[in-house]
Design an enzyme around this catalytic site. Structure first.
Site, PDB file in Angstrom:
ATOM      1  N   ALA A   1       0.863  -1.184   0.000  1.00 41.31           N
ATOM      2  CA  ALA A   1       0.000   0.000   0.000  1.00 41.31           C
ATOM      3  C   ALA A   1       0.903   1.238   0.000  1.00 41.31           C
ATOM      4  O   ALA A   1       2.061   1.171   0.422  1.00 41.31           O
ATOM      5  CB  ALA A   1      -0.890  -0.013   1.232  1.00 41.31           C
TER       6      ALA A   1
ATOM      7  N   GLY B   1       0.767  -4.972   0.935  1.00 43.73           N
ATOM      8  CA  GLY B   1      -0.426  -5.054   0.097  1.00 43.73           C
ATOM      9  C   GLY B   1      -0.155  -5.752  -1.241  1.00 43.73           C
ATOM     10  O   GLY B   1      -1.066  -6.331  -1.830  1.00 43.73           O
TER      11      GLY B   1
ATOM     12  N   GLU C   1      -0.406  -9.300  -0.452  1.00 41.48           N
ATOM     13  CA  GLU C   1      -1.837  -9.545  -0.182  1.00 41.48           C
ATOM     14  C   GLU C   1      -2.650  -9.569  -1.478  1.00 41.48           C
ATOM     15  O   GLU C   1      -3.566 -10.377  -1.630  1.00 41.48           O
ATOM     16  CB  GLU C   1      -2.366  -8.474   0.788  1.00 41.48           C
ATOM     17  CG  GLU C   1      -1.790  -8.660   2.191  1.00 41.48           C
ATOM     18  CD  GLU C   1      -1.983  -7.454   3.102  1.00 41.48           C
ATOM     19  OE1 GLU C   1      -1.657  -6.326   2.675  1.00 41.48           O
ATOM     20  OE2 GLU C   1      -2.455  -7.630   4.233  1.00 41.48           O
TER      21      GLU C   1
ATOM     22  N   GLU D   1       5.042  -4.858   7.010  1.00 37.37           N
ATOM     23  CA  GLU D   1       4.355  -3.734   7.674  1.00 37.37           C
ATOM     24  C   GLU D   1       4.886  -3.500   9.086  1.00 37.37           C
ATOM     25  O   GLU D   1       4.921  -2.364   9.565  1.00 37.37           O
ATOM     26  CB  GLU D   1       2.840  -4.005   7.746  1.00 37.37           C
ATOM     27  CG  GLU D   1       2.115  -3.952   6.408  1.00 37.37           C
ATOM     28  CD  GLU D   1       2.072  -5.281   5.669  1.00 37.37           C
ATOM     29  OE1 GLU D   1       2.862  -6.198   6.013  1.00 37.37           O
ATOM     30  OE2 GLU D   1       1.254  -5.398   4.747  1.00 37.37           O
TER      31      GLU D   1
HETATM   32  N1  CAA Z   1       4.611   3.196  -0.662  1.00 39.99           N
HETATM   33  C1  CAA Z   1       5.020   4.359  -1.208  1.00 39.99           C
HETATM   34  N2  CAA Z   1       6.186   4.477  -1.890  1.00 39.99           N
HETATM   35  C2  CAA Z   1       6.954   3.372  -2.014  1.00 39.99           C
HETATM   36  C3  CAA Z   1       6.584   2.144  -1.474  1.00 39.99           C
HETATM   37  C4  CAA Z   1       5.341   2.071  -0.765  1.00 39.99           C
HETATM   38  N3  CAA Z   1       4.880   0.938  -0.240  1.00 39.99           N
HETATM   39  N4  CAA Z   1       7.550   1.236  -1.749  1.00 39.99           N
HETATM   40  C5  CAA Z   1       8.493   1.889  -2.456  1.00 39.99           C
HETATM   41  N5  CAA Z   1       8.132   3.181  -2.620  1.00 39.99           N
HETATM   42  C6  CAA Z   1       8.857   4.237  -3.333  1.00 39.99           C
HETATM   43  C7  CAA Z   1      10.057   4.720  -2.500  1.00 39.99           C
HETATM   44  O1  CAA Z   1       9.664   5.684  -1.543  1.00 39.99           O
HETATM   45  C8  CAA Z   1      10.944   5.287  -3.598  1.00 39.99           C
HETATM   46  O2  CAA Z   1      10.428   6.539  -3.944  1.00 39.99           O
HETATM   47  P1  CAA Z   1      11.478   7.817  -4.076  1.00 39.99           P
HETATM   48  O3  CAA Z   1      12.359   7.438  -5.237  1.00 39.99           O
HETATM   49  O4  CAA Z   1      10.553   8.950  -4.382  1.00 39.99           O
HETATM   50  O5  CAA Z   1      12.212   7.902  -2.812  1.00 39.99           O
HETATM   51  C9  CAA Z   1      10.691   4.346  -4.781  1.00 39.99           C
HETATM   52  O6  CAA Z   1       9.430   3.702  -4.522  1.00 39.99           O
HETATM   53  C10 CAA Z   1      11.762   3.274  -4.916  1.00 39.99           C
HETATM   54  O7  CAA Z   1      11.868   2.611  -3.654  1.00 39.99           O
HETATM   55  P2  CAA Z   1      13.288   2.463  -2.869  1.00 39.99           P
HETATM   56  O8  CAA Z   1      14.192   3.580  -3.212  1.00 39.99           O
HETATM   57  O9  CAA Z   1      12.967   2.232  -1.435  1.00 39.99           O
HETATM   58  O10 CAA Z   1      13.832   1.135  -3.589  1.00 39.99           O
HETATM   59  P3  CAA Z   1      14.790   0.027  -2.949  1.00 39.99           P
HETATM   60  O11 CAA Z   1      15.119  -0.898  -4.078  1.00 39.99           O
HETATM   61  O12 CAA Z   1      15.895   0.648  -2.168  1.00 39.99           O
HETATM   62  O13 CAA Z   1      13.872  -0.780  -1.887  1.00 39.99           O
HETATM   63  C11 CAA Z   1      11.873  -1.904  -1.163  1.00 39.99           C
HETATM   64  C12 CAA Z   1      12.780  -1.505  -2.352  1.00 39.99           C
HETATM   65  C13 CAA Z   1      12.616  -2.898  -0.249  1.00 39.99           C
HETATM   66  C14 CAA Z   1      10.638  -2.551  -1.751  1.00 39.99           C
HETATM   67  C15 CAA Z   1      11.518  -0.631  -0.342  1.00 39.99           C
HETATM   68  O14 CAA Z   1      11.021   0.364  -1.243  1.00 39.99           O
HETATM   69  C16 CAA Z   1      10.473  -0.855   0.702  1.00 39.99           C
HETATM   70  O15 CAA Z   1      10.769  -1.355   1.769  1.00 39.99           O
HETATM   71  N6  CAA Z   1       9.187  -0.479   0.415  1.00 39.99           N
HETATM   72  C17 CAA Z   1       8.122  -0.536   1.387  1.00 39.99           C
HETATM   73  C18 CAA Z   1       7.630  -1.948   1.584  1.00 39.99           C
HETATM   74  C19 CAA Z   1       6.538  -1.946   2.645  1.00 39.99           C
HETATM   75  O16 CAA Z   1       6.744  -1.609   3.774  1.00 39.99           O
HETATM   76  N7  CAA Z   1       5.311  -2.347   2.225  1.00 39.99           N
HETATM   77  C20 CAA Z   1       4.164  -2.388   3.106  1.00 39.99           C
HETATM   78  C21 CAA Z   1       3.359  -1.131   2.979  1.00 39.99           C
HETATM   79  S1  CAA Z   1       2.035  -1.005   4.181  1.00 39.99           S
HETATM   80  C22 CAA Z   1       0.816  -2.039   3.596  1.00 39.99           C
HETATM   81  O17 CAA Z   1       0.938  -2.647   2.546  1.00 39.99           O
HETATM   82  C23 CAA Z   1      -0.415  -2.132   4.474  1.00 39.99           C
HETATM   83  C24 CAA Z   1      -1.429  -3.128   4.056  1.00 39.99           C
HETATM   84  O18 CAA Z   1      -1.387  -4.269   4.448  1.00 39.99           O
HETATM   85  C25 CAA Z   1      -2.537  -2.715   3.214  1.00 39.99           C
END
Ligand code: CAA
Length: 257
Positions: A65, A108, A111, A131
């Site tokens: 998400a 998400g 999911e 998360e």
């Molecule tokens: N939401 C918003 N933006 C996201 C995102 C997310 N879930 N995942 C990645 N992005 C964005 C980053 O902020 C980044 O944007 P900027 O270039 O503007 O900074 C871009 O995508 C590229 O990401 P990274 O620079 O972080 O890329 P990376 O290769 O270094 O890392 C990753 C990749 C490990 C996937 C890392 O991006 C990450 O940990 N993402 C979040 C994963 C996460 O926590 N997901 C759960 C979300 S909460 C949820 O899903 C709740 C639910 O159950 C409904």
């Protein structure tokens, strides 16, 4: 459609939906989910379509998400936005959906893949429910579907550590159907879709419904419970800290309140 691409007849009787926010690793914002819901409803009504494939790109199926869209929300905001009604509507799609996953399928994204009926993965795929690392918990079925798919011990480990698993591990836990080289995952999803598409559409619909019935008994209750706890995490300072730390690309400092 701004955030997805839809091809109704990519192959005869097989439609393709591609999540298309590549710069954000296909993070699932509210509009993307509404577009996905509408596209699925339209494909469900189209008698020429028998099987649907959802994919992302080689780097990401979806990284979860959209954290930036959620970071400043309160628990009541989350309750009012009620994003999971859209997920419930997606879950009601009658035609079989195959997730063709490469790269990140996290939060998400994992999911969404589990909401589909089958998962074909590239050997580069990474699945996880991270998360917990940003001060919240899965909210779109992760605690329920992952546990039903791979059992309590492994699901607990993944949900509480947030660690990612490889496609091969996911296959060994029976989370997914098949792992293939990255050049092949979409082709493999189409091969499976075309095999299913040869069958009677009525039998396909009724069989999907029946398999889901065995899987989904009590799912509704579990999803409601998960949802309320997910909203509750937004009442904590740790949720604000966790998501802000992600956005600022630093380690979170959790205070337990
Ligand atoms: N939401 C918003 N933006 C996201 C995102 C997310 N879930 N995942 C990645 N992005 C964005 C980053 O902020 C980044 O944007 P900027 O270039 O503007 O900074 C871009 O995508 C590229 O990401 P990274 O620079 O972080 O890329 P990376 O290769 O270094 O890392 C990753 C990749 C490990 C996937 C890392 O991006 C990450 O940990 N993402 C979040 C994963 C996460 O926590 N997901 C759960 C979300 S909460 C949820 O899903 C709740 C639910 O159950 C409904």
């Amino acid at each position: 459609m701004e955030f997805i691409l839809v091809t109704e007849q990519h192959e005869p009787h097989v439609a393709l939906i591609q999540l298309n926010r590549p710069k954000e690793l296909n993070a699932l914002n509210l509009q993307l989910m509404l577009e996905l819901r509408d596209a699925l409803a339209q494909l469900d009504r189209n008698p020429a379509v028998k099987v649907i494939i959802i994919t992302g790109n080689a780097q990401a199926f979806a990284a979860g998400a959209d954290i930036k869209q959620m970071s400043d929300k309160s628990a009541i905001d989350m309750l009012t936005i009620d994003q999971f009604t859209t997920w419930d509507q997606i879950r009601k799609t009658k035609k079989p959906i195959i997730a063709a996953v490469s790269g990140f399928a996290l939060g998400g994204g994992c999911e969404l893949a589990m909401t589909c009926d089958m998962i074909i993965a590239s050997e580069t795929a990474k699945f996880g429910q991270p998360e917990i690392k940003i001060g919240v918990m899965p909210g779109a079925g992760g605690t329920q579907r992952l546990t039903k798919a791979i059992g309590k011990a492994k699901a607990m480990e993944l949900v509480l550590t947030g660690r990612f698993i490889s496609a091969d591990e996911a296959l060994s836990y029976k989370l997914i159907n098949k792992v293939v080289p990255v050049e092949m995952y979409l082709f493999e999803a189409f091969t499976l879709a075309k095999e299913i598409a040869q069958m009677s559409p009525i039998a396909i619909q009724l069989a999907k419904e029946a398999v889901n019935r065995s899987f989904e008994t009590h799912l509704d209750e579990g999803l409601q419970f998960e949802r309320k706890n997910f909203y509750l995490t937004f009442a904590s300072q740790d949720q604000k800290e966790g998501m802000q730390a992600f956005i600022e690309k630093r380690k979170p400092n959790y205070l337990g309140k």
